[in-house]
Design an enzyme around this catalytic site. Structure first.
Site, PDB file in Angstrom:
ATOM      1  N   THR A 296       0.845  -1.187   0.000  1.00 12.32           N
ATOM      2  CA  THR A 296       0.000   0.000   0.000  1.00 12.32           C
ATOM      3  C   THR A 296       0.887   1.246   0.000  1.00 12.32           C
ATOM      4  O   THR A 296       2.116   1.148  -0.009  1.00 12.32           O
ATOM      5  CB  THR A 296      -0.879   0.059   1.274  1.00 12.32           C
ATOM      6  OG1 THR A 296      -0.034   0.340   2.399  1.00 12.32           O
ATOM      7  CG2 THR A 296      -1.595  -1.254   1.513  1.00 12.32           C
ATOM      8  N   LYS A 319       6.683   2.936   1.551  1.00 16.95           N
ATOM      9  CA  LYS A 319       7.687   3.769   2.212  1.00 16.95           C
ATOM     10  C   LYS A 319       7.167   4.434   3.483  1.00 16.95           C
ATOM     11  O   LYS A 319       7.951   4.817   4.355  1.00 16.95           O
ATOM     12  CB  LYS A 319       8.155   4.873   1.253  1.00 16.95           C
ATOM     13  CG  LYS A 319       8.934   4.370   0.062  1.00 16.95           C
ATOM     14  CD  LYS A 319       9.406   5.505  -0.843  1.00 16.95           C
ATOM     15  CE  LYS A 319       8.309   6.021  -1.740  1.00 16.95           C
ATOM     16  NZ  LYS A 319       7.858   5.092  -2.772  1.00 16.95           N
ATOM     17  N   GLY A 404       2.362   8.182 -17.981  1.00 19.29           N
ATOM     18  CA  GLY A 404       2.157   7.489 -16.721  1.00 19.29           C
ATOM     19  C   GLY A 404       3.379   7.517 -15.815  1.00 19.29           C
ATOM     20  O   GLY A 404       3.432   6.814 -14.818  1.00 19.29           O
ATOM     21  N   ASP A 418       8.546  12.330  -2.467  1.00 17.61           N
ATOM     22  CA  ASP A 418       8.829  10.914  -2.698  1.00 17.61           C
ATOM     23  C   ASP A 418      10.340  10.643  -2.636  1.00 17.61           C
ATOM     24  O   ASP A 418      10.780   9.662  -2.041  1.00 17.61           O
ATOM     25  CB  ASP A 418       8.250  10.514  -4.067  1.00 17.61           C
ATOM     26  CG  ASP A 418       8.367   9.026  -4.298  1.00 17.61           C
ATOM     27  OD1 ASP A 418       7.728   8.262  -3.542  1.00 17.61           O
ATOM     28  OD2 ASP A 418       9.113   8.612  -5.209  1.00 17.61           O
ATOM     29  N   LYS A 422      12.525   8.269   0.113  1.00 21.52           N
ATOM     30  CA  LYS A 422      13.551   7.274  -0.235  1.00 21.52           C
ATOM     31  C   LYS A 422      14.881   7.637   0.414  1.00 21.52           C
ATOM     32  O   LYS A 422      15.597   6.766   0.928  1.00 21.52           O
ATOM     33  CB  LYS A 422      13.701   7.177  -1.751  1.00 21.52           C
ATOM     34  CG  LYS A 422      12.479   6.558  -2.436  1.00 21.52           C
ATOM     35  CD  LYS A 422      12.583   6.623  -3.948  1.00 21.52           C
ATOM     36  CE  LYS A 422      11.319   6.023  -4.599  1.00 21.52           C
ATOM     37  NZ  LYS A 422      11.238   6.336  -6.045  1.00 21.52           N
ATOM     38  N   GLY A 535       7.839   0.606 -11.571  1.00 23.29           N
ATOM     39  CA  GLY A 535       7.077  -0.292 -12.448  1.00 23.29           C
ATOM     40  C   GLY A 535       6.681  -1.550 -11.709  1.00 23.29           C
ATOM     41  O   GLY A 535       7.431  -2.033 -10.867  1.00 23.29           O
TER      42      GLY A 535
END
Lengths: 553, 553
Positions: A296, A319, A404, A418, A422, A535
């Site tokens: 999720t 994450k 996309g 994001d 990371k 991906g």
């Protein structure tokens, strides 16, 4: 007469109504253990002597003597060397039994054929009850292994050939430990518990069933049937669960329903409920070293804590739980350690690229990671590649959305959050003690654009073109623009840099990610890993590597 | 009277004079198993009945009855449920004992308080002898685990409290299996065998003690004491060995002697001998899941086969055994599989870079590796970097020798054989079925130069400069020269290519290695790993990762 200790296992209790004990299992498996109980207040008497071999009928005379005192004997054990025979009696009769035995063997004791009669008080007898214990290799082994791990010393053992039970004499002080150990080894508190499990498949529970979750389920069904099986799938609405494994066809049907916009609570066999309750329900069954896989993007910390406490390993592509408050991060790692479970998360950074594993291997082999530089955003990588090829910012960003690569609202990517997550995950591996708010992030969302409605923002993108073109052209003198993070134990920064032509970052193309490890050993020349970092296929591959690491070892 | 079966263990035999049995061990460990033997030709009699609880003195009457027949009883076992009592007698007396017991309990049998008297013939009693079995958690667990793994069904068990032995009744047909299983679990054929080993350190034997071997020994001593220990070091002359672990100081002393040009046979405590004999000698001792680490550059296949057969895992930095005849390669892999040992070799390609591991992870997670391109030679990488910077071939090659990047005779590097070996190792992972001679190699040794004396070759290097300068300049139009291998399942090529500016190879600098994985998932954009691929520190790190993978799981 005989009093069982308070702790008693109810192996076949109905989870729906706790406390109800179902007296008999419909069809007990041949290799099941059904219960363990303890008889406290025992004494172990031993008649021993190196001359016993020559004394006729020691066993017969021993039991005749005890019988005359009207003392009931339970466990009896005489190993085949015939140097001793031992048996248990209720502790309160031990002295009387000893006195009578000393009288009986008076002459043999005088002749030193028999050393005497020893008494161990404060003993207890553990009784492991189950069908076919004597016929199933492995049951005794599991019992003894569990007791050995719990450091319980076994004083005497007896298992009769026609018996449904195995009896062990232990020190009374070890009883609680011993019960807990056997209980846990056979998962006696769980539905379906009691069987010897060893070479069976490892059970996987999927938390989240979007594109990555479905890709993973397919991979498991195609590549690893027998070694792994998916037993449960959870989404925000509810879950499906089948302790013997969800059939690939069923998983596909649930996936198809999800892809059509249905929720799991609505599919056939689906149950409504929160994720933490779903995990608790599943954990109540006897599963094979289960692994919860979180794919999720939610704050699932509570659910993960519950899973670890229930004995599940955790594998994350999510994450969020690793980038919350430091305290929660430590609590999660601490819970995994306390319950002896693994917590792996290769796919949180670089998807299937071996990034987290490389950090672990470097550290494990005695290297020190000084710095990790990275371009971990495919979206921003694409944007900057296009800019350096001379395209306008507006065109490039619309292209990223159309392909996309970017979120429908590309400001989510432009914000750098994001990348910051990371970076924080990598930083915490290196010992960074701060919070997400301590990561210095250069947002690419133009000032004033954060609060615009999405449609308006996308419409007005051309307004930012001139500034970006100037910036890209200025950079071209010395290198190329990159959205980069630089992570050390002390600080984490995320933002735009101009990468010189000699830097590995200059060769980065398209949506590729890149991670540059500078370590004590790889100092002048770093170790560099480059490739697609997003991906469903590569992400599912990275998750599967983590799952197999747990299942394999 | 009692006849022991032929297989008998001599745990403390002197290896120097096989067959000599040392009758008593000087100071047996508290947790040791000293021997296991079997008593064949036994029958197990069981008096059982659900009404037995109410029958007074069944045990006493049972043994009195057997005694009256003058039959010797060895193992006795009555589990605490008191529903049955069982014991063994020599098989030839079983019928007589049963008859007498039926008479004795005639009335109880008629009243169905006792079901009857069962006899199992063809049984055997296993006797596990050792100090402190009853006092040591773990001994019984190991015995039962070993029997369970060997699929041996245990009919009855007895272990008296003061006993030095544990007795088990098994089917006579299982005796050989059972003996072998316990024997092997406690390494009873080995010097120092018999102890329960579980959480102890993993033992490492170094084959070769050059710069890499010494770096590894240091790493193990510094980073992993407790988890790993070096017990033996072997070179071409002989070996040193200490089953309790070679002290770091001793390892350093041996290393210093080696660095001064001494051989191991000459150092204090060193023994002369061949490597295979050294492995055999060490394997005769009880070691903790030992790992042989091959850091030589020799053809060590015979030694590695011996190590695998003796139960050692093998970790290789040595490319030779993996690049010999396909048949030998398969035999090595087959021996590892047959003996359940690991054969790992990350450091053979790219030193500490995660190359082999990445191939394994991709395959394991269901990806298909279509092609690996690589520049796995630091020496030739340096040479071509210098050429592309405009230096002369002669200068660049002399620089490589002076910096220690190239072998003293640089034709070894120029021949491409080292690259071909690395390529063959990768190719065999992908299923390449050919031999080293099937690798198409473009040698950079100028024609006619192969047979020149070294000094003359080095003196005449300038003769080749013009041709190389032309070649580098021609390449500059479209890219840069690289010495590259391209590996697929079907073919392996090694030679010079001109890498276009857009290729990851174009960014390669200095002595760095590079590996480009094109897979089904990483197809348009490959996964690329770049970094230093040689040197003692990174190579030792890569080896240690392999060793820890075995020690950890």
């Amino acid at each position: 007469m005989r009093k069982n200790i308070a702790i008693r296992i109810r192996p076949f209790a109905d989870p729906a109504s706790p406390g109800t004990e179902i007296s008999r299992r419909p069809a007990p498996d041949a290799d099941s253990v059904q219960a363990i109980s303890a008889i406290p207040g025992q004494a172990l008497l031993t008649v021993a002597g190196s001359g016993m071999l020559g004394v006729p009928g020691v066993a017969a005379r021993t039991f005749a003597a005890v019988r005359r005192e009207d003392i009931s004997v339970s466990l009896i054990s005489q190993a085949s060397s015939e140097h001793s025979i031992c048996f248990t009696v209720p502790a309160e009769h031990a002295d009387r039994a000893r006195t009578r035995l000393r009288e009986t063997f008076q002459q043999e004791i005088a002749r030193q054929e028999i050393d005497g009669v020893d008494v161990i008080t404060g003993a207890a007898t553990l009784v492991v009850v189950g069908m076919g214990i004597a016929k199933t290799p492995g049951v005794a082994a599991r019992v003894f292994a569990a007791l050995s791990e719990a450091d319980v010393n076994i004083i005497a053992i007896a298992q009769g050939s026609s018996e449904l039970n195995l009896s062990l004499v232990v020190d009374g002080r070890d009883v609680t430990n011993a019960l807990r150990a056997v209980h846990s080894a056979f998962q006696l508190s769980k539905i379906g518990g009691g069987r010897v499990r060893s070479a069976g498949p490892t059970d996987v529970v999927l938390l989240g069933y979007g594109r990555i979750g479905r890709a993973l389920a397919l991979l498991i069904a195609r590549q690893n049937a027998g070694r792994l099986r998916v037993v449960g799938v959870i989404d925000r609405s509810g879950f499906v669960f089948e302790p013997e494994g969800l059939a690939p066809r069923r998983l596909a049907a649930v996936g198809a329903a999800k892809a059509r916009g249905k929720s799991i609570a609505q599919v056939a066999g689906g149950r409504a409920g929160g994720a933490t309750d779903a995990v608790a329900f599943m954990a109540h069954h006897a599963l094979g070293d289960p692994i919860l896989v979180d794919v999720t993007a939610d704050d699932t910390t509570g659910t993960l804590m519950a899973a670890l406490a229930a004995g599940m390993h955790v594998v994350l592509a999510n994450k969020r739980p690793l980038t919350g408050r430091r305290r929660e991060y430590d609590a999660l790692a601490g819970a995994a350690a306390a319950h002896g479970r693994r917590l792996l998360h290769e796919a949180t950074v670089g998807a299937g690229l071996p990034i987290i594993d490389t950090v672990h291997k470097l550290v494990e082999s005695g290297d020190h990671v000084l710095r990790i530089e990275g371009c971990p955003s495919g979206t921003l990588g694409y944007l900057f590649s296009e800019l350096s090829r001379g395209r306008h910012f507006s065109e490039a960003l619309r292209g990223a959305v159309a392909n996309g690569y970017a979120e429908p609202d590309p400001r989510v990517d432009l914000s750098g959050l994001d990348v910051a997550r990371k970076a924080l995950i990598l930083g915490r591996l290196l010992g960074f003690a701060g919070e997400l708010s301590d990561v210095a992030v250069e947002s690419l969302v133009p000032s004033g654009a954060a609060r615009l409605p999405l449609a308006e923002f996308l419409e007005r993108l051309e307004e930012y073109d001139a500034a970006w073109t100037r910036r890209a052209e200025a950079a071209r003198q010395t290198g190329v623009l990159r959205y980069r993070t630089i992570v050390t134990k002390r600080s984490i920064r995320v933002g735009i840099v101009t990468a010189a032509g000699s830097s590995p970052m200059a060769s980065l193309a398209g949506t590729d990610n890149q991670f540059i490890f500078t370590t004590r050993r790889y100092r002048e020349h770093p170790l560099v890993i480059t490739g697609p970092g997003a991906g469903p296929a590569v992400t599912a591959g990275g998750i599967l590597n983590d799952v197999l690491r747990i299942a394999g070892g």
